[in-house]
Design an enzyme around this catalytic site. Structure first.
Site, PDB file in Angstrom:
ATOM      1  N   ASP A  61       7.049  -1.539  -6.740  1.00  0.00           N
ATOM      2  CA  ASP A  61       6.546  -2.727  -6.045  1.00  0.00           C
ATOM      3  C   ASP A  61       5.850  -3.709  -6.987  1.00  0.00           C
ATOM      4  O   ASP A  61       5.366  -3.342  -8.057  1.00  0.00           O
ATOM      5  CB  ASP A  61       5.524  -2.322  -4.979  1.00  0.00           C
ATOM      6  CG  ASP A  61       6.147  -1.685  -3.760  1.00  0.00           C
ATOM      7  OD1 ASP A  61       7.323  -1.309  -3.835  1.00  0.00           O
ATOM      8  OD2 ASP A  61       5.440  -1.546  -2.741  1.00  0.00           O
ATOM      9  N   ASP A  62       5.769  -4.954  -6.511  1.00  0.00           N
ATOM     10  CA  ASP A  62       4.895  -6.021  -7.020  1.00  0.00           C
ATOM     11  C   ASP A  62       5.417  -6.752  -8.241  1.00  0.00           C
ATOM     12  O   ASP A  62       4.789  -7.701  -8.690  1.00  0.00           O
ATOM     13  CB  ASP A  62       3.479  -5.510  -7.307  1.00  0.00           C
ATOM     14  CG  ASP A  62       2.734  -5.089  -6.065  1.00  0.00           C
ATOM     15  OD1 ASP A  62       3.281  -5.267  -4.962  1.00  0.00           O
ATOM     16  OD2 ASP A  62       1.616  -4.567  -6.184  1.00  0.00           O
ATOM     17  N   HIS A 112       9.239  -8.247  -0.842  1.00  0.00           N
ATOM     18  CA  HIS A 112       7.866  -7.743  -0.723  1.00  0.00           C
ATOM     19  C   HIS A 112       6.879  -8.886  -0.517  1.00  0.00           C
ATOM     20  O   HIS A 112       5.704  -8.766  -0.862  1.00  0.00           O
ATOM     21  CB  HIS A 112       7.507  -6.941  -1.979  1.00  0.00           C
ATOM     22  CG  HIS A 112       6.294  -6.073  -1.844  1.00  0.00           C
ATOM     23  ND1 HIS A 112       6.017  -5.333  -0.715  1.00  0.00           N
ATOM     24  CD2 HIS A 112       5.272  -5.808  -2.717  1.00  0.00           C
ATOM     25  CE1 HIS A 112       4.892  -4.651  -0.900  1.00  0.00           C
ATOM     26  NE2 HIS A 112       4.413  -4.934  -2.094  1.00  0.00           N
ATOM     27  N   HIS A 116       1.951 -11.543  -1.551  1.00  0.00           N
ATOM     28  CA  HIS A 116       1.288 -10.278  -1.220  1.00  0.00           C
ATOM     29  C   HIS A 116       0.107 -10.428  -0.249  1.00  0.00           C
ATOM     30  O   HIS A 116      -0.969  -9.846  -0.454  1.00  0.00           O
ATOM     31  CB  HIS A 116       0.811  -9.580  -2.493  1.00  0.00           C
ATOM     32  CG  HIS A 116       0.827  -8.074  -2.385  1.00  0.00           C
ATOM     33  ND1 HIS A 116      -0.160  -7.354  -1.734  1.00  0.00           N
ATOM     34  CD2 HIS A 116       1.701  -7.148  -2.843  1.00  0.00           C
ATOM     35  CE1 HIS A 116       0.106  -6.062  -1.812  1.00  0.00           C
ATOM     36  NE2 HIS A 116       1.237  -5.905  -2.476  1.00  0.00           N
ATOM     37  N   TYR A 153       0.790  -3.848   1.427  1.00  0.00           N
ATOM     38  CA  TYR A 153      -0.199  -2.882   1.926  1.00  0.00           C
ATOM     39  C   TYR A 153       0.357  -1.977   3.030  1.00  0.00           C
ATOM     40  O   TYR A 153      -0.373  -1.202   3.629  1.00  0.00           O
ATOM     41  CB  TYR A 153      -1.468  -3.592   2.441  1.00  0.00           C
ATOM     42  CG  TYR A 153      -1.983  -4.665   1.541  1.00  0.00           C
ATOM     43  CD1 TYR A 153      -2.502  -4.355   0.289  1.00  0.00           C
ATOM     44  CD2 TYR A 153      -1.949  -6.006   1.920  1.00  0.00           C
ATOM     45  CE1 TYR A 153      -2.964  -5.350  -0.562  1.00  0.00           C
ATOM     46  CE2 TYR A 153      -2.406  -6.999   1.082  1.00  0.00           C
ATOM     47  CZ  TYR A 153      -2.912  -6.671  -0.157  1.00  0.00           C
ATOM     48  OH  TYR A 153      -3.366  -7.655  -1.003  1.00  0.00           O
ATOM     49  N   HIS A 207       4.406   1.309  -8.795  1.00  0.00           N
ATOM     50  CA  HIS A 207       4.317  -0.113  -9.110  1.00  0.00           C
ATOM     51  C   HIS A 207       4.698  -0.354 -10.566  1.00  0.00           C
ATOM     52  O   HIS A 207       4.117   0.278 -11.460  1.00  0.00           O
ATOM     53  CB  HIS A 207       2.898  -0.631  -8.848  1.00  0.00           C
ATOM     54  CG  HIS A 207       2.438  -0.464  -7.434  1.00  0.00           C
ATOM     55  ND1 HIS A 207       2.030   0.765  -6.916  1.00  0.00           N
ATOM     56  CD2 HIS A 207       2.348  -1.349  -6.415  1.00  0.00           C
ATOM     57  CE1 HIS A 207       1.698   0.612  -5.643  1.00  0.00           C
ATOM     58  NE2 HIS A 207       1.883  -0.653  -5.314  1.00  0.00           N
TER      59      HIS A 207
END
Length: 267
Positions: A61-62, A112, A116, A153, A207
């Site tokens: 992720d991210d 995603h 965020h 989250y 991540h």
């Protein structure tokens, strides 16, 4: 006296009848709604998949991160492993060539959000904008739009799941293995947590914006392969789902869903 007693009996009978036909208490209604939501979720939301075989999906992720994601892609290529990347739109816009490389090398790209935020606390229009901007950025860099979405989250309401699925066609992807790598506990801890929790059908969260995570991956992947696990993308894992698979309970967001530290490439 007999008249009063008769009136009392009639009144009591009416009260019981009304109570029997009344709506459940708020607690009972909540429980019923939760049960119904869980029964409906498996076709839309996945935190793991019931499969016949040692298959797992690694997800990151991210990103993309300008320095760390290319290192991870090199490692995955050396291991002949395909993974799923849930990317942040503003990072895709900044590094489209990295996302293009990931897609070209057979990895799956998921949405995603753009920046965020917490979807569970946003308006529908705010969520829609976050998803559409990222969808457009992914399509621009890879030539294909994503079919998976992971809410930042893990925060998303049951109603949001359904309208997002209806409008975008996304399947909502959570996880069942969380090494809490965002806390930066060190590569050994990240590896050990993944090895301890991973089982057939797992969706592993990590991540690609934290150096410790990238450092943990070589020994983590080696150890998982030594255990006999085989790696597939999330969509491939879902297609492997066994008929009449038991309902997967979707977990509540865990403490690991706190924002990334300010020094990280994304929020």
């Amino acid at each position: 006296m007999s008249v009063y007693r008769l009136l009392f009996i009639c009144f009591a009978s009416v009260t019981v009848a009304v109570a029997a036909g009344a709506d459940p208490t708020p607690a009972t209604r909540d429980a019923a709604q939760k049960t119904q939501g869980t029964a409906e979720d498996p076709s839309i939301t996945f935190n793991s998949v019931h499969v016949d075989g040692p298959y797992v999906a690694m997800t990151f992720d991210d990103g993309p991160s300008a320095t760390l994601t290319p290192k991870l892609l090199d490692l995955l290529a050396a291991h002949h492993i395909k993974a799923t990347f849930f990317v942040i739109g503003e990072n895709v816009a900044e590094h489209p060539e990295i996302v293009a490389r990931a897609a070209r090398e057979g990895h799956e790209i998921g949405n995603h959000s753009w920046s965020h935020p917490n979807f569970g606390k946003m308006s529908d229009q705010g969520v829609r904008s976050q998803l559409q901007r990222t969808d457009d950025a992914i399509k621009s860099s890879t030539g294909q739009r994503p079919m998976l979405m992971r809410p930042p989250y893990g925060s998303i309401t049951a109603r949001e799941k359904h309208w997002i699925h209806d409008e975008f066609g996304y399947q909502i992807i959570l996880w069942d293995v969380d090494p809490y790598d965002w806390k930066r506990p060190g590569p050994a801890v990240v590896r050990n947590r993944i090895l301890k929790e991973t089982q057939p059908g797992s969706i592993v969260l990590s991540h690609d914006i934290h150096p410790g995570t990238i450092e943990a991956m070589p020994s983590t992947l080696d150890a998982l392969q030594a255990k006999g696990f085989k790696f597939v993308t999330v969509s491939e894992l879902i297609r492997m789902a066994m008929p009449n698979a038991p309902t997967q309970t979707v977990p509540s967001p865990s403490p690991s869903l706190a924002p990334s530290p300010p020094s990280s490439p994304s929020r």
